[in-house]
Design a protein around this motif. Sequence first.
Motif, PDB file in Angstrom:
ATOM      1  N   SER A   5      -0.155 -10.503   5.741  1.00  0.00           N
ATOM      2  CA  SER A   5      -0.903  -9.247   5.784  1.00  0.00           C
ATOM      3  C   SER A   5      -1.172  -8.834   7.226  1.00  0.00           C
ATOM      4  CB  SER A   5      -2.226  -9.382   5.025  1.00  0.00           C
ATOM      5  OG  SER A   5      -1.995  -9.611   3.641  1.00  0.00           O
ATOM      6  N   ALA A   6      -1.310  -7.521   7.418  1.00  0.00           N
ATOM      7  CA  ALA A   6      -1.613  -6.964   8.733  1.00  0.00           C
ATOM      8  C   ALA A   6      -2.464  -5.724   8.534  1.00  0.00           C
ATOM      9  CB  ALA A   6      -0.322  -6.643   9.490  1.00  0.00           C
ATOM     10  N   MET A   7      -2.909  -5.129   9.632  1.00  0.00           N
ATOM     11  CA  MET A   7      -3.835  -4.003   9.551  1.00  0.00           C
ATOM     12  C   MET A   7      -3.154  -2.773   8.971  1.00  0.00           C
ATOM     13  SD  MET A   7      -6.338  -2.567  12.524  1.00  0.00           S
ATOM     14  CE  MET A   7      -7.122  -0.949  12.387  1.00  0.00           C
ATOM     15  N   GLY A   8      -3.630  -2.349   7.796  1.00  0.00           N
ATOM     16  CA  GLY A   8      -3.085  -1.171   7.143  1.00  0.00           C
ATOM     17  C   GLY A   8      -4.175  -0.208   6.713  1.00  0.00           C
ATOM     18  N   ARG A   9      -5.394  -0.517   7.049  1.00  0.00           N
ATOM     19  CA  ARG A   9      -6.502   0.392   6.754  1.00  0.00           C
ATOM     20  C   ARG A   9      -7.009   0.961   8.079  1.00  0.00           C
ATOM     21  NH1 ARG A   9     -11.635  -0.860   2.723  1.00  0.00           N
ATOM     22  NH2 ARG A   9     -12.095   1.329   2.255  1.00  0.00           N
ATOM     23  N   ALA A  10      -6.968   2.284   8.184  1.00  0.00           N
ATOM     24  CA  ALA A  10      -7.341   2.978   9.431  1.00  0.00           C
ATOM     25  C   ALA A  10      -6.475   2.514  10.589  1.00  0.00           C
ATOM     26  CB  ALA A  10      -8.816   2.800   9.735  1.00  0.00           C
ATOM     27  N   VAL A  58      -4.849  -5.150   5.432  1.00  0.00           N
ATOM     28  CA  VAL A  58      -6.250  -5.503   5.671  1.00  0.00           C
ATOM     29  C   VAL A  58      -6.862  -4.454   6.593  1.00  0.00           C
ATOM     30  CG1 VAL A  58      -5.858  -7.981   5.395  1.00  0.00           C
ATOM     31  CG2 VAL A  58      -5.646  -6.952   7.671  1.00  0.00           C
ATOM     32  N   ASP A  59      -8.180  -4.520   6.744  1.00  0.00           N
ATOM     33  CA  ASP A  59      -8.835  -3.619   7.693  1.00  0.00           C
ATOM     34  C   ASP A  59      -8.946  -4.311   9.050  1.00  0.00           C
ATOM     35  OD1 ASP A  59     -10.988  -5.407   7.532  1.00  0.00           O
ATOM     36  OD2 ASP A  59     -12.139  -4.135   6.185  1.00  0.00           O
ATOM     37  N   GLN A  88      -4.861  -3.287  16.041  1.00  0.00           N
ATOM     38  CA  GLN A  88      -3.808  -3.702  15.113  1.00  0.00           C
ATOM     39  C   GLN A  88      -2.815  -4.648  15.786  1.00  0.00           C
ATOM     40  OE1 GLN A  88      -3.290   0.392  14.520  1.00  0.00           O
ATOM     41  NE2 GLN A  88      -1.152   0.471  15.206  1.00  0.00           N
ATOM     42  N   ASN A  89      -2.647  -4.507  17.098  1.00  0.00           N
ATOM     43  CA  ASN A  89      -1.810  -5.447  17.840  1.00  0.00           C
ATOM     44  C   ASN A  89      -2.542  -6.757  18.093  1.00  0.00           C
ATOM     45  OD1 ASN A  89       0.882  -4.243  18.685  1.00  0.00           O
ATOM     46  ND2 ASN A  89      -0.484  -2.594  19.287  1.00  0.00           N
ATOM     47  N   GLU A  90      -3.806  -6.647  18.456  1.00  0.00           N
ATOM     48  CA  GLU A  90      -4.597  -7.828  18.754  1.00  0.00           C
ATOM     49  C   GLU A  90      -4.725  -8.733  17.532  1.00  0.00           C
ATOM     50  OE1 GLU A  90      -9.000  -8.626  20.658  1.00  0.00           O
ATOM     51  OE2 GLU A  90      -8.821  -7.311  18.924  1.00  0.00           O
ATOM     52  N   GLN A  91      -4.907  -8.142  16.361  1.00  0.00           N
ATOM     53  CA  GLN A  91      -5.190  -8.914  15.150  1.00  0.00           C
ATOM     54  C   GLN A  91      -4.095  -9.925  14.826  1.00  0.00           C
ATOM     55  OE1 GLN A  91      -5.205  -6.916  11.165  1.00  0.00           O
ATOM     56  NE2 GLN A  91      -7.378  -7.431  11.200  1.00  0.00           N
ATOM     57  N   ILE A  92      -2.853  -9.599  15.119  1.00  0.00           N
ATOM     58  CA  ILE A  92      -1.735 -10.495  14.795  1.00  0.00           C
ATOM     59  C   ILE A  92      -1.176 -11.214  16.026  1.00  0.00           C
ATOM     60  CG2 ILE A  92      -1.035  -9.278  12.704  1.00  0.00           C
ATOM     61  CD1 ILE A  92       1.049  -7.783  14.372  1.00  0.00           C
ATOM     62  N   GLY A 121      -2.372   2.469   4.581  1.00  0.00           N
ATOM     63  CA  GLY A 121      -1.292   2.133   3.663  1.00  0.00           C
ATOM     64  C   GLY A 121      -0.577   0.879   4.115  1.00  0.00           C
ATOM     65  N   THR A 122      -0.007   0.169   3.164  1.00  0.00           N
ATOM     66  CA  THR A 122       0.837  -0.967   3.540  1.00  0.00           C
ATOM     67  C   THR A 122       2.058  -0.480   4.300  1.00  0.00           C
ATOM     68  OG1 THR A 122       1.914  -0.928   1.351  1.00  0.00           O
ATOM     69  CG2 THR A 122       0.048  -2.423   1.618  1.00  0.00           C
ATOM     70  N   SER A 123       2.341   0.827   4.232  1.00  0.00           N
ATOM     71  CA  SER A 123       3.392   1.432   5.043  1.00  0.00           C
ATOM     72  C   SER A 123       3.215   1.114   6.511  1.00  0.00           C
ATOM     73  CB  SER A 123       3.374   2.957   4.896  1.00  0.00           C
ATOM     74  OG  SER A 123       4.087   3.384   3.783  1.00  0.00           O
ATOM     75  N   TYR A 124       1.982   1.124   6.983  1.00  0.00           N
ATOM     76  CA  TYR A 124       1.731   0.908   8.401  1.00  0.00           C
ATOM     77  C   TYR A 124       1.565  -0.570   8.727  1.00  0.00           C
ATOM     78  CZ  TYR A 124       0.965   5.911   7.986  1.00  0.00           C
ATOM     79  OH  TYR A 124       1.126   7.248   7.704  1.00  0.00           O
ATOM     80  N   ALA A 125       0.985  -1.327   7.805  1.00  0.00           N
ATOM     81  CA  ALA A 125       0.897  -2.768   8.014  1.00  0.00           C
ATOM     82  C   ALA A 125       2.288  -3.368   8.181  1.00  0.00           C
ATOM     83  CB  ALA A 125       0.180  -3.417   6.825  1.00  0.00           C
ATOM     84  N   CYS A 126       3.256  -2.845   7.434  1.00  0.00           N
ATOM     85  CA  CYS A 126       4.612  -3.381   7.455  1.00  0.00           C
ATOM     86  C   CYS A 126       5.264  -3.294   8.835  1.00  0.00           C
ATOM     87  CB  CYS A 126       5.456  -2.677   6.388  1.00  0.00           C
ATOM     88  SG  CYS A 126       7.219  -3.065   6.434  1.00  0.00           S
ATOM     89  N   PRO A 127       5.404  -2.108   9.448  1.00  0.00           N
ATOM     90  CA  PRO A 127       6.060  -2.067  10.755  1.00  0.00           C
ATOM     91  C   PRO A 127       5.242  -2.703  11.871  1.00  0.00           C
ATOM     92  CG  PRO A 127       5.247   0.108  10.146  1.00  0.00           C
ATOM     93  CD  PRO A 127       5.113  -0.764   8.931  1.00  0.00           C
ATOM     94  N   ILE A 128       3.901  -2.628  11.782  1.00  0.00           N
ATOM     95  CA  ILE A 128       3.087  -3.319  12.789  1.00  0.00           C
ATOM     96  C   ILE A 128       3.476  -4.784  12.839  1.00  0.00           C
ATOM     97  CG2 ILE A 128       0.737  -4.118  13.291  1.00  0.00           C
ATOM     98  CD1 ILE A 128      -0.234  -1.378  12.179  1.00  0.00           C
ATOM     99  N   LEU A 129       3.589  -5.406  11.652  1.00  0.00           N
ATOM    100  CA  LEU A 129       3.962  -6.818  11.588  1.00  0.00           C
ATOM    101  C   LEU A 129       5.435  -7.017  11.922  1.00  0.00           C
ATOM    102  CD1 LEU A 129       3.256  -9.716  11.066  1.00  0.00           C
ATOM    103  CD2 LEU A 129       3.511  -9.316   8.619  1.00  0.00           C
ATOM    104  N   ALA A 130       6.303  -6.100  11.495  1.00  0.00           N
ATOM    105  CA  ALA A 130       7.736  -6.239  11.773  1.00  0.00           C
ATOM    106  C   ALA A 130       7.997  -6.294  13.274  1.00  0.00           C
ATOM    107  CB  ALA A 130       8.508  -5.092  11.143  1.00  0.00           C
ATOM    108  N   GLY A 131       7.236  -5.500  14.043  1.00  0.00           N
ATOM    109  CA  GLY A 131       7.400  -5.531  15.489  1.00  0.00           C
ATOM    110  C   GLY A 131       7.018  -6.874  16.076  1.00  0.00           C
TER     111      GLY A 131
END
Length: 565
Positions: free
Chosen positions: A387-392, A362-363, A166-170, A407-417
């Motif tokens: 968009s960011a990783m929010g599936r698994a 996204v996954d 999830q870090n690598e993807q963005i 959930g988009t709940s997790y995609a949100c803070p991953i990207l916010a960081g």
Amino acid sequence: MRITSIKCLFLIAATGALGTLTAAPAAAQGTVRRHMVYFRDKAGTPYSVAQPQAFLSARSVARRTRQGIAVLPRDLPVNPAYVTQVRGVVGKPQVHYTSRWFNAAVVSCDSATLARITSLAAVRGASTLNRSYRAPAAPTAPVQVAPLAARSTVASRAQYGPAYRQNEQIGALEMHDAGYRGEGMQVAVFDAGFPGVDKIPALQALFQDKRLLGTRNFVDGGTSVYQRSSHGTSCLSTMGANQAGFYIGSAPKASFYLCLTEDTNSEHPTEEANWLAAAEYADSAGVDVISSSLGYTTFDAPSKSYTYADMNGRTALSTRAATVAARVGMLVVNAAGNEGDDPWHYISAPADADSIVSVGAVDSLGFHAPFSSYGPTADGRVKPTLSAMGRASAVLGANGSAFRGSGTSYACPILAGMIAGFWQANPTLTAQQVIAALRNTASQATAPDAKLGYGIPSFAKAYNALHPGAPLVPKEEPVEQVERLGVFPNPTGDGQLTLALPADLRGQPLRVRVLDARGAVVAQQELPAAAGSRAPLKLGRLAKGVYVCEVSAGTALQTVKFVQQ
């Protein structure tokens, strides 16, 4: 209240900036409800835009100055004399807090008392925020979650643990390698509770480094937030966790404010008012980025629900609050919502707000997660933004163990960081310029759509576009770092995997077989030759259980176990 993890998987307080949040109101005759009481003006206020230090922190003023944003009359606190008048009304109304931006106060009282309040000359009207008063729920015990069942065997992933992909993807890995981990940046997290944050080993650096700057509980009152839903704990972990060899988040050196705004026992507009109060608190403290994994569509009866037509950027209370938060120079990051495969289908408030980043899911391979809410806004604007990783996604539970949630709940803070680190790397940009830089270099920049918006952003692409004369040099993964076959995400939830290939499995067509616990072949396919260290593998939906993935190329054959959840 709707926390945007799919299917519910789950200080500086400048004088006058926000009224003190209090506990439950004293008993009054009739049904006690919360109301937003709006005042007519700010006439006679002791505050002045010429002296913002009286109600805004020095950091808040500096954030505005750096971006060329003036302190306006909307930033002035509510006239204290008006608040005194409300408190003096017969019926013992309870003033929970005030809103500078909306020139209002959130008050608990019965209908007779409200009538007396609205008859005051200083008051122009009121709206009801909830239809029933509920005593605060008893704090819930931390939810025990199963530890991660298996980890990748790829050595280069060891430091980040299950949070690697999830870090690598963005591009957060490249960001960290370049020296940007959120140092000096302040992030406010709005959520439904943060149990375990003060005990989880992976988050203890926040306390050791004095980077947990403040807490506020806008539901129960006071500053205690290590209670209620662990949803906030999981969201915070995706940014702030920093335990090498176990789990590293996207902004492991940032500073944080934690704001409990959500009551999972009910769903009423009072939670949007809490969101507004938290945004004003964050503003007055000088916060840079707001991360909000929250969304509002329908409310408990008889409160009036929103419709898709209301997702126009100017109707919902939380949306209007998010818009002002953006106007004062904060960068608001909000989950798009998890209604993509529900009848609602579209984004929720405040994701429809203008000038904020609304995050879709996204996954691990970058495909749209079916639950992730669709755009556009009702008035035709592109949403989600990015968009960011929010599936698994890999997150931490209240007991500190890692698990995968969606959930988009997790995609949100991953990207916010990542956004916090990107702004750290480009401190002369305004919040809106940061958004534009990431949007203009994202994977769908030239063809945004209603699923992913402008697509998946990349720290390196955005950074290099701003610094063409001194671009980041991509770091190639050494071959020797992939000694054995690996697979991720592991556990998986949808059969979409990425294979990490050692040298002897590259450059030749691959034969893949998947065996269940009994040794029976349940899936097989051939993949084209892979020159690099990764190859996508899409198996389709498998039954829950432990599987063996067998990959061969020529005479070389390796196996790896993975878990289907």
